[in-house]
Scaffold this active site. Structure first.
Site, PDB file in Angstrom:
ATOM      1  N   LYS A 119      -3.635  -6.885  16.711  1.00 25.51           N
ATOM      2  CA  LYS A 119      -3.929  -8.186  17.336  1.00 25.51           C
ATOM      3  C   LYS A 119      -5.421  -8.509  17.386  1.00 25.51           C
ATOM      4  CE  LYS A 119      -3.203  -6.453  22.089  1.00 25.51           C
ATOM      5  NZ  LYS A 119      -2.824  -5.086  21.704  1.00 25.51           N
ATOM      6  N   GLU A 179      -6.658  -8.017  -0.414  1.00 19.01           N
ATOM      7  CA  GLU A 179      -6.961  -8.056   1.025  1.00 19.01           C
ATOM      8  C   GLU A 179      -8.437  -7.724   1.221  1.00 19.01           C
ATOM      9  OE1 GLU A 179      -4.722  -5.487   3.639  1.00 19.01           O
ATOM     10  OE2 GLU A 179      -2.863  -5.851   2.567  1.00 19.01           O
ATOM     11  N   GLU A 208       0.811  -1.222   0.000  1.00 15.68           N
ATOM     12  CA  GLU A 208       0.000   0.000   0.000  1.00 15.68           C
ATOM     13  C   GLU A 208       0.845   1.274   0.000  1.00 15.68           C
ATOM     14  OE1 GLU A 208      -2.855  -0.319   3.177  1.00 15.68           O
ATOM     15  OE2 GLU A 208      -4.148  -1.608   1.986  1.00 15.68           O
ATOM     16  N   TRP A 228      -9.874  -1.027  12.870  1.00 18.07           N
ATOM     17  CA  TRP A 228      -9.639   0.411  12.716  1.00 18.07           C
ATOM     18  C   TRP A 228     -10.880   1.190  12.290  1.00 18.07           C
ATOM     19  CZ3 TRP A 228     -10.891   1.524   7.795  1.00 18.07           C
ATOM     20  CH2 TRP A 228     -10.724   0.520   6.824  1.00 18.07           C
TER      21      TRP A 228
END
Ligand code: GAL
Length: 685
Positions: free
Chosen positions: A363, A314, A157, A322
């Site tokens: 995580k 992805e 990216e 996020w």
């Protein structure tokens, strides 16, 4: 219509897999073995590895440790799993920042960043370029012929900008090549304004909040420079790895960045890949299909960059970490959202990520394998279901999309129109405007490409150019030729305003589109949020639309110069003046929408009518319920139709009279299909 070869002849099927970080688990060898077992169980055949592995590959300057990667790729090869092997430039080892501070990015405030995060490096720095070339060369030497390597995944990216001294010099050099003389720069940027005239090249600096932001030509050129610099850096990476085996296809994963002209980046790549992260189930106004259309528009854009299949590189198998609120995908949504990409031309469904990391910022980001470490989860079952379905879609690999409509979405225009200070500083909403128009095609199930002004327009029957604010004389002439030769062109308010260096067209707007559209825009205004106007169809226009629709935000007051008015303004001192026009020119015609209509239904009706007139074909010949779309891919003999239900209700879709087979169960289908909430059916005909 031709069918394209698969992205790699090593794996001529739909690709399915995820970003994979074995380097995070090297102290747990049993995990790596388990992973491969579960990858096969989930129908995964392509993993992206090495994306942020630099320090594991080069723990000290010039000391390389490839053993772990050798082992991993060999393990893949032994198990029929392939890899997109990444170059690790997306994040650097700390030793490098410490020894060579010039690799660190400098902000627009001219302060150099500290080491940390990722994507935090200067694209100009000769040291960074050299270090990247060295690691890429080592990787390519070792793995370019490895049987498990499917493709190169360059960095991750790309994006952002650096304002260091090296970049300032490079910017000035770029300007010298582009303009030749300072006089030419000063003219292009209209620099006499506020005494901004430059008398030496060294006076030119990149835009900064505590320096220059008001020279729009400079802002635009800086954006172009940043984009080109980034592309040049990517090319620098590509050149190194390509030399070792030109047959390995090369991609870099694109995402949402505004700072790179992806259409230009696309030219350097063998295959396009995109990272898709829509916040499903989160649309504040409950209008879920708007989000689905937004996602579809980006897929169509990715496909249109090369007019061939692309990769979904992805997506999250469940939630992100996020978005403002992290929602799980509701039942059915994983399959629907994954196959949405395939419907628009993807030959893969890839995720971020295979396994959740144990620590650090991601995580809690969704993954196929979570911290429980096994496959007995809802997410795993969803992923495995998609894996199995993709396994049966090999005939669709390489199929194309027969689009006859092209929707213009250009970076130059996007940058310029958003920078302009004028009729609406509270948000000009460029992307949303393009989506408003695109969405009609999505609702109607009419395949559309999302193209740039420099693309070949003659491929299309219809070109739609929402807010084409920046247009050069040359491109204006090309559009005029397209119409004269029989094409249909649609444009809107705030088009044809500036040229390629952001100087206003003189002699009347919409500048080089004036003759094509047959109108003159004398003045335009912004409307406050509280204000509404409306457009009213003229009964005598004898057209498929009637009644009135609310309009807001922007109103353009135009005069007819050959065009006819189909609708007029409802309110204010300009009530009765033209709001939607049609102009016949040569063999073709053009439409101009002078104001922003609110209602999505207006656009669907408008384009249904224009599509009929221009003879555009839809994926199936039927009326689709709102929020349901049909998209088609074809190999020239067989069509594959993906009917997708993004409305929030179960739906029945009537089929046309052609013969259809449900590709999932092989049964023939006639009459209609039932779609549950988040339902999808793939039909062959
Ligand atoms: C992508 C990025 C991945 C991961 C992901 C999380 O933009 O390429 O590395 O951070 O976002 O959603």
């Amino acid at each position: 219509m031709k069918k394209f070869p698969p992205i790699s002849s090593k794996l001529p099927v739909m690709l399915h897999g995820a970003d994979y970080n074995p380097e995070q688990w090297s102290d747990y060898p049993e995990v790596l073995i388990e992973d491969v077992r579960m990858m096969k169980l989930a129908g995964c055949n392509a993993m992206s590895i090495g994306i942020f592995s630099w320090v594991k590959l080069e723990p000290e300057e010039g000391v390389f440790t490839f053993e772990w990667l050798d082992k991993q790729l060999d393990l893949f090869a032994a198990n029929g799993i392939y890899a997109f092997l990444a170059t690790p430039s997306g994040a650097r080892p700390a030793w490098m920042s410490a020894k060579y501070p010039e690799v660190l990015r400098v902000g627009s405030n001219r302060v150099r960043n500290l080491h940390g995060f990722r994507h935090n490096h200067c694209y100009t720095s000769p040291v960074y370029r050299e270090k990247v070339a060295i690691i890429n060369r080592e990787l390519a030497k070792r793995y370019a012929h490895h049987p498990a390597v499917l493709g190169w995944h360059i960095s991750n990216e790309f994006g952002g900008e650096c304002h260091c001294d090296l970049c300032q010099t490079a910017f000035r050099d770029w300007l010298k090549i582009k303009y030749g003389t300072l006089e030419a720069v000063n003219h292009a940027w209209w620099a006499t304004f506020w005494s901004h005239t430059y008398t030496a090249w060294e006076q030119i600096e990149s835009p900064s909040d505590h320096g220059e932001t008001q020279v729009h030509g400079l802002n635009l050129d800086w954006k172009r420079f940043v984009s080109e610099r980034t592309i040049d850096f990517c090319k620098h990476e590509i050149d190194v790895v390509r030399a070792y085996n030109p047959d390995i296809p090369i991609t870099t994963n694109m995402h949402m960045t505004e700072s790179i002209d992806y259409r230009k980046l696309a030219k350097e790549l063998d295959v396009i890949s995109w990272d898709a992260y829509p916040d499903w189930h989160y649309t504040a106004d409950g209008d879920d299909s708007r989000l689905a259309a937004w996602t579809a528009m980006h897929y169509d854009m990715m496909r249109s960059f090369k007019n061939k299949p692309f990769l979904l590189m992805e997506s999250t198998p469940s939630l992100t970490n996020w978005q403002s609120v992290s929602k799980l995908k509701r039942p059915g949504m994983h399959k629907l959202s994954s196959l949405q990409a395939v419907a628009h031309g993807a030959d893969s469904v890839q995720y971020f990520q295979w396994r959740k990391s144990r620590g650090s910022s991601e995580k809690f980001h969704g993954a196929i394998i979570d911290h429980s470490g096994h496959e007995h989860t809802r997410v795993f079952r969803d992923v495995a279901e998609v894996g199995e379905l993709l396994g049966g879609l090999s005939d669709i690999v390489g199929c194309t999309t027969p689009a006859e409509a092209g929707i213009l979405f250009d970076w130059d225009n996007r940058w310029a129109v958003k920078d302009a200070q004028g009729i609406r500083n509270s948000g000009i909403r460029y992307e949303e405007t393009v989506l408003q128009h695109y969405r009609a095609f999505w609702e109607l199930g009419i395949p559309a490409d999302v193209i740039g002004i420099e693309d070949d327009l003659s491929r299309y029957k219809l070109i739609v150019a929402p807010m084409l604010y920046l247009v050069s004389e040359t491109d204006g002439a090309r559009i005029q030729r397209f119409v004269e030769q029989g094409g249909t062109f649609v444009s809107t308010y705030w088009s044809g305003i500036v040229n390629e260096t952001d100087l206003c067209h003189l002699g009347g707007f919409p500048g080089p589109l004036r003759k094509t559209l047959g109108i003159w825009s004398e003045e335009a205004e912004g409307l406050h949020e509280r204000d509404t106007n409306g457009i009213v169809f003229r009964p005598e226009s004898a057209w498929g639309l009637s009644g009135e629709y609310d309009a807001h935000e922007i109103a353009d007051l135009i005069h007819l110069e050959g065009a006819e008015a189909l609708a007029e303004y409802r309110d204010d001192f300009y009530a009765g003046r033209p709001a939607l026009t049609r102009h016949a020119l040569g063999e073709g015609k053009s439409y101009y929408l002078a104001t922003r209509v609110k209602d999505a239904e207006f656009y669907t009706k408008l384009y249904a009518e224009i599509a009929k007139e221009s003879g555009l074909r839809s994926a199936i010949d039927t009326d689709l319920p709102q929020g349901v779309t049909a998209q088609v891919r074809t190999d020239g003999d067989n069509d594959f139709v993906f009917i997708q239900n993004f409305s929030r209700a179960a739906q029945t879709v009537r089929l046309d009279s052609r013969h259809y087979t449900n590709i999932e169960n092989g049964k023939s289908v006639a009459g209609s299909v039932e779609l549950p909430i988040n339902g999808l059916v793939i039909l062959k005909r």
